[in-house]
Design a protein around this motif. Structure first.
Motif, mmCIF file in Angstrom:
data_model
loop_
_atom_site.group_PDB
_atom_site.id
_atom_site.type_symbol
_atom_site.label_atom_id
_atom_site.label_comp_id
_atom_site.label_asym_id
_atom_site.label_seq_id
_atom_site.Cartn_x
_atom_site.Cartn_y
_atom_site.Cartn_z
ATOM 1 N N PRO A 1 0.797 -1.234 0.000
ATOM 2 C CA PRO A 1 0.000 0.000 0.000
ATOM 3 C C PRO A 1 0.827 1.281 0.000
ATOM 4 O O PRO A 1 0.465 2.246 -0.682
ATOM 5 C CB PRO A 1 -0.812 -0.119 1.291
ATOM 6 N N GLY A 2 1.940 1.294 0.747
ATOM 7 C CA GLY A 2 2.762 2.509 0.792
ATOM 8 C C GLY A 2 3.302 2.909 -0.568
ATOM 9 O O GLY A 2 3.034 4.009 -1.062
ATOM 10 N N PRO A 3 4.073 2.028 -1.236
ATOM 11 C CA PRO A 3 4.570 2.334 -2.578
ATOM 12 C C PRO A 3 3.455 2.565 -3.593
ATOM 13 O O PRO A 3 3.593 3.408 -4.491
ATOM 14 C CB PRO A 3 5.387 1.086 -2.940
ATOM 15 N N ALA A 4 2.345 1.844 -3.457
ATOM 16 C CA ALA A 4 1.222 2.044 -4.377
ATOM 17 C C ALA A 4 0.664 3.458 -4.228
ATOM 18 O O ALA A 4 0.361 4.133 -5.223
ATOM 19 C CB ALA A 4 0.127 1.010 -4.114
ATOM 20 N N GLY A 5 0.556 3.921 -2.991
ATOM 21 C CA GLY A 5 0.084 5.284 -2.753
ATOM 22 C C GLY A 5 1.028 6.323 -3.326
ATOM 23 O O GLY A 5 0.588 7.342 -3.875
ATOM 24 N N ASP A 6 2.324 6.069 -3.212
ATOM 25 C CA ASP A 6 3.315 6.995 -3.772
ATOM 26 C C ASP A 6 3.170 7.096 -5.283
ATOM 27 O O ASP A 6 3.226 8.190 -5.858
ATOM 28 C CB ASP A 6 4.734 6.525 -3.418
ATOM 29 N N ARG A 7 2.969 5.948 -5.934
ATOM 30 C CA ARG A 7 2.830 5.941 -7.387
ATOM 31 C C ARG A 7 1.516 6.597 -7.816
ATOM 32 O O ARG A 7 1.455 7.266 -8.851
ATOM 33 C CB ARG A 7 2.926 4.507 -7.919
ATOM 34 N N LEU A 8 0.483 6.416 -7.004
ATOM 35 C CA LEU A 8 -0.796 7.070 -7.301
ATOM 36 C C LEU A 8 -0.636 8.586 -7.218
ATOM 37 O O LEU A 8 -1.122 9.329 -8.072
ATOM 38 C CB LEU A 8 -1.865 6.587 -6.324
ATOM 39 N N ARG A 9 0.064 9.029 -6.187
ATOM 40 C CA ARG A 9 0.297 10.460 -5.988
ATOM 41 C C ARG A 9 1.104 11.054 -7.147
ATOM 42 O O ARG A 9 0.860 12.191 -7.574
ATOM 43 C CB ARG A 9 1.039 10.692 -4.673
#
Length: 326
Positions: free
Chosen positions: A181-189
């Motif tokens: 979830p952390g890296p996925a959120g970064d990529r979404l941002r």
């Protein structure tokens, strides 16, 4: 040997035995709790429970040193318990059921027959997080989009595949990525990802931060496709994320599984009884209530619902004494 010497020898020998027994009694007993990624809900909840049951706690199990260990989630925790590298761990109820029965995700691995339940903890909500303004309003809209399903070995990826399948989609129909979830959120941002799945109690810190910093939308998981999914898989239930759980996000209908704390049948019955007893004392209750929003949902009266797998004998004895089991 004179009588005096015999008495002295006996005293020395007795003292040595007593010292050895005292050292053994004081030797710490370690109890690891496999959790999930540090950005999710399992990890902080695991830390609260570990602190509560450890012997250093206000009313913990004497001599017990419990620790919360970050991991890849449900499947990884169950495999670690099976291998003996973890004494316990958190799992989604669906994954625990599949493991114990050797079906679903575990159909090629065989049954984890020794898997046992300590407690059902709280509902785990399936989040489908999309970039604000992405135009993704339904699961069906994910076709052709860049979507993270979480890491292999996590419970989230299993449910993501089931949700996609309910709408006639597979991983081949999306540009699938496999991120925590952390890296996925970064990529979404950063605009490098359109959406990602996350299964966990709300609110979860990583999504809250993302909603505040760059804005998100939660995609509803509902409709006749989902009604059919719920009829097929009884471990799913309908759920709703209340408005403003995440900044700027309205009420969102979705589905959930249950978070469960599991262990091995090989763990000592008396130890498990003591752990479960401490888990539900007043000090632990206060720590859970104050420590995390999901902690308030971890209640004794719901500890034996939706079991799916057998209770550990130590836990079963405790719950029978409390009148939760007939």
């Amino acid at each position: 040997m004179t009588s005096l010497k015999k008495i002295a020898a006996c005293l020395i020998f007795g003292s040595a035995i007593a010292a050895t027994g005292l050292a053994a009694a004081q030797a710490p007993q370690f109890f690891r709790i496999g959790t999930g990624g540090t950005a999710g809900t399992y990890y902080p909840i695991g830390g609260l429970i570990a602190n509560a049951i450890s012997g250093s706690g206000e009313k913990g199990v004497q001599g017990l040193v419990a620790t919360a260990v970050a991991s890849n989630g449900s499947v990884a925790n169950i495999n670690a318990i099976k291998a003996g590298s973890m004494e316990s761990g958190f799992s989604q109820s669906d994954v625990a059921y599949w493991a114990h029965t050797g079906t679903g995700l575990f159909k090629d691995q065989g049954k984890v027959e020794d898997l046992r339940l300590l407690a059902t903890l709280y509902p785990e909500t399936i989040h489908l997080v999309a970039a604000e303004g992405s135009g993704i309003e339904s699961v069906a809209d994910l076709k052709g989009k860049r979507v993270s399903l979480d890491e292999p070995g996590s419970g989230t990826i299993v449910d993501a595949r089931l949700v996609l399948g309910a709408f006639g989609l597979t991983e081949d129909d999306v540009e699938a990525e496999y991120l925590k979830p952390g890296p996925a959120g970064d990529r979404l941002r950063d605009g490098a990802l359109d959406a990602y799945f996350f299964v966990g109690g709300y609110p979860t810190g990583a999504i809250s931060e993302l909603a505040t910093s760059s804005g998100i939308s939660l995609v509803p998981i509902k409709g006749p496709e989902i009604d059919k999914l719920l009829a097929e898989y009884s471990f799913f239930s309908k759920d709703t994320v209340p408005a403003e759980t995440y900044s700027g996000v309205g009420e969102t209908e979705t589905i959930a599984v249950a978070a469960q704390w599991v262990t091995s049948a090989k763990v000592d019955e008396e130890l498990v009884y003591k752990i479960v007893d401490v888990m539900w004392n007043d000090a632990s209750r206060a720590a859970l209530d104050a420590g995390h929003a999901k902690g308030k949902l971890i209640k004794l009266e719901t500890a034996t619902i939706g079991l799916g797998i057998p209770l550990h004998p130590g836990a079963e004895r405790y719950y029978r004494e409390k009148g939760l089991l007939k």
